[in-house]
Design a protein around this motif. Structure first.
Motif, PDB file in Angstrom:
ATOM      1  N   ARG A   1       0.867  -1.180   0.000  1.00 30.27           N
ATOM      2  CA  ARG A   1       0.000   0.000   0.000  1.00 30.27           C
ATOM      3  C   ARG A   1       0.908   1.236   0.000  1.00 30.27           C
ATOM      4  O   ARG A   1       1.835   1.330   0.817  1.00 30.27           O
ATOM      5  CB  ARG A   1      -0.922   0.030   1.220  1.00 30.27           C
ATOM      6  CG  ARG A   1      -1.965   1.166   1.120  1.00 30.27           C
ATOM      7  CD  ARG A   1      -2.807   1.286   2.368  1.00 30.27           C
ATOM      8  NE  ARG A   1      -3.724   0.194   2.576  1.00 30.27           N
ATOM      9  CZ  ARG A   1      -4.916   0.066   2.006  1.00 30.27           C
ATOM     10  NH1 ARG A   1      -5.320   0.983   1.140  1.00 30.27           N
ATOM     11  NH2 ARG A   1      -5.686  -0.953   2.289  1.00 30.27           N
ATOM     12  N   MET A   2       0.641   2.163  -0.920  1.00 35.74           N
ATOM     13  CA  MET A   2       1.439   3.379  -1.038  1.00 35.74           C
ATOM     14  C   MET A   2       0.534   4.550  -1.368  1.00 35.74           C
ATOM     15  O   MET A   2      -0.653   4.377  -1.677  1.00 35.74           O
ATOM     16  CB  MET A   2       2.507   3.217  -2.120  1.00 35.74           C
ATOM     17  CG  MET A   2       1.948   2.911  -3.493  1.00 35.74           C
ATOM     18  SD  MET A   2       3.191   2.926  -4.834  1.00 35.74           S
ATOM     19  CE  MET A   2       4.476   1.919  -4.163  1.00 35.74           C
ATOM     20  N   SER A   3       1.090   5.732  -1.307  1.00 38.72           N
ATOM     21  CA  SER A   3       0.328   6.926  -1.630  1.00 38.72           C
ATOM     22  C   SER A   3      -0.101   6.905  -3.099  1.00 38.72           C
ATOM     23  O   SER A   3       0.646   6.447  -3.978  1.00 38.72           O
ATOM     24  CB  SER A   3       1.177   8.170  -1.361  1.00 38.72           C
ATOM     25  OG  SER A   3       0.563   9.324  -1.898  1.00 38.72           O
ATOM     26  N   ALA A   4      -1.291   7.426  -3.355  1.00 40.06           N
ATOM     27  CA  ALA A   4      -1.766   7.518  -4.737  1.00 40.06           C
ATOM     28  C   ALA A   4      -0.888   8.465  -5.553  1.00 40.06           C
ATOM     29  O   ALA A   4      -0.844   8.379  -6.785  1.00 40.06           O
ATOM     30  CB  ALA A   4      -3.213   7.996  -4.754  1.00 40.06           C
ATOM     31  N   GLY A   5      -0.154   9.336  -4.871  1.00 39.10           N
ATOM     32  CA  GLY A   5       0.745  10.250  -5.568  1.00 39.10           C
ATOM     33  C   GLY A   5       2.171   9.749  -5.657  1.00 39.10           C
ATOM     34  O   GLY A   5       3.054  10.488  -6.100  1.00 39.10           O
ATOM     35  N   HIS A   6       2.415   8.523  -5.243  1.00 37.94           N
ATOM     36  CA  HIS A   6       3.770   7.961  -5.272  1.00 37.94           C
ATOM     37  C   HIS A   6       4.275   7.850  -6.707  1.00 37.94           C
ATOM     38  O   HIS A   6       3.504   7.601  -7.642  1.00 37.94           O
ATOM     39  CB  HIS A   6       3.756   6.574  -4.613  1.00 37.94           C
ATOM     40  CG  HIS A   6       5.105   6.044  -4.268  1.00 37.94           C
ATOM     41  ND1 HIS A   6       5.955   5.487  -5.204  1.00 37.94           N
ATOM     42  CD2 HIS A   6       5.769   5.976  -3.076  1.00 37.94           C
ATOM     43  CE1 HIS A   6       7.068   5.100  -4.613  1.00 37.94           C
ATOM     44  NE2 HIS A   6       6.984   5.382  -3.318  1.00 37.94           N
TER      45      HIS A   6
END
Length: 319
Positions: free
Chosen positions: A172-177
């Motif tokens: 799981r990571m930031s949508a802006g990654h």
């Protein structure tokens, strides 16, 4: 000071964990508090119980003597609790869980399938504590996870059944990654990231993550260890960390889920119960409720549905 059961439990946990830090996490207290408690115990027993060795702390000859006696006393107390519990046939069923994705759905389904008998539910961060409490009769049923090849030893009088034999952990990571647009991630591309440390430290997860990262050529920077899911998700959405996650985890605003190429970390979900307190019929009801709860989450992420359809050997068996 006189020795109490909690002191004996602390000594056993230190021996099993191999470190004061690991034992403190299992006991739910700070490491300085456990160190102070150990010093008080050693004053009563008359000498050092542990020394630092190549593999962490190791019991001294005096420590081995105290450990043997402590395990015998705790075993007798566990037997007392289990036998007393078995005599109270109408008592509420006590369910202990690790915070797995399926738990919310499981609780709703057990409320329906076991109507007529009260269910008390508690969450634990330690699989070791969960299993010990099951053996001691403090829980009747537990649901827990194991990572990669790690196997949690179960006490006597306990039966277990695998719900899901294998599921690949994802990220799981930031949508802006910078990597969020990729359909799948190579673990090596995450070498510079700040990682959310796994909450459970005794299910094989931390070791599996470190080993997988080592094979990918780096040591993960484990910056945060937070039990509150909302706080975890907020930090990830802000781009301050990434985390391993079950592939059935639901969508969270500001974050995305991505599978790892090669599935370097996999999980297994199991159900265990105290056979003196739970009948075969009741265990079957719990099992079916847990399976139903898991299957309800398979479609949370399209990549996991595709993996699930391609791996029928991982599916639960329903009698």
């Amino acid at each position: 000071m006189q020795l109490e059961l909690r002191h004996l439990q602390a000594v056993c946990q230190i021996a099993e964990a191999g470190s004061l830090g690991g034992a403190a996490r299992r006991l739910g207290i700070s490491q300085p508090a456990l160190s102070a408690q150990l010093r008080r115990i050693e004053r009563v027993t008359g000498g050092e119980l542990f020394v630092r060795g190549r593999r962490g702390v190791e019991p001294t000859p005096l420590g081995q003597f105290v450990l043997a006696k402590a395990r015998r006393v705790l075993g007798e107390m566990d037997a007392l609790g289990a036998q007393a519990r078995a005599m109270a046939a109408d008592a509420p069923l006590r369910l202990g869980c690790i915070l797995l994705v399926l738990i919310d759905g499981l609780l709703a389904r057990t409320g329906l399938s076991l109507s007529g008998r009260e269910i008390i539910v508690d969450l634990e961060d330690s699989v070791t504590a969960l299993v010990r409490m099951l053996g001691a009769g403090q829980y009747d049923v537990i649901v827990y996870g194991e990572v990669n090849e790690h196997e949690v030893p179960l006490p006597g009088g306990v039966l277990a059944r695998t719900l899901v034999s294998k599921e690949p952990f994802c990220i799981r990571m930031s949508a802006g990654h910078r990597l969020a647009a990729r359909g799948a991630l190579d673990l090596a591309d995450l070498a510079e990231e700040q990682w959310m440390a796994l909450v459970e430290d005794d299910d094989g997860g931390p070791e599996a993550l470190v080993e997988a990262c080592a094979k990918a050529g780096f040591v993960p920077s484990l910056r945060y260890r937070i039990t509150d899911r909302k706080m975890q998700h907020d930090l990830i959405a802000a781009g301050r960390a990434i985390s391993l996650s079950q592939p059935t985890a639901p969508a969270v605003p500001g974050t995305v889920m991505r599978p790892l190429i090669g599935n370097p970390v996999t999980g297994r979900i199991r159900l265990a119960w105290n056979r003196s307190a739970v009948s075969a019929h009741q265990a079957g009801l719990f099992y079916r409720a847990a399976v139903s709860a898991y299957l309800a989450n398979v479609d949370n992420n399209a990549f996991h549905r595709a993996w699930w359809n391609a791996h029928p050997e991982a599916h639960p068996t329903l009698d």
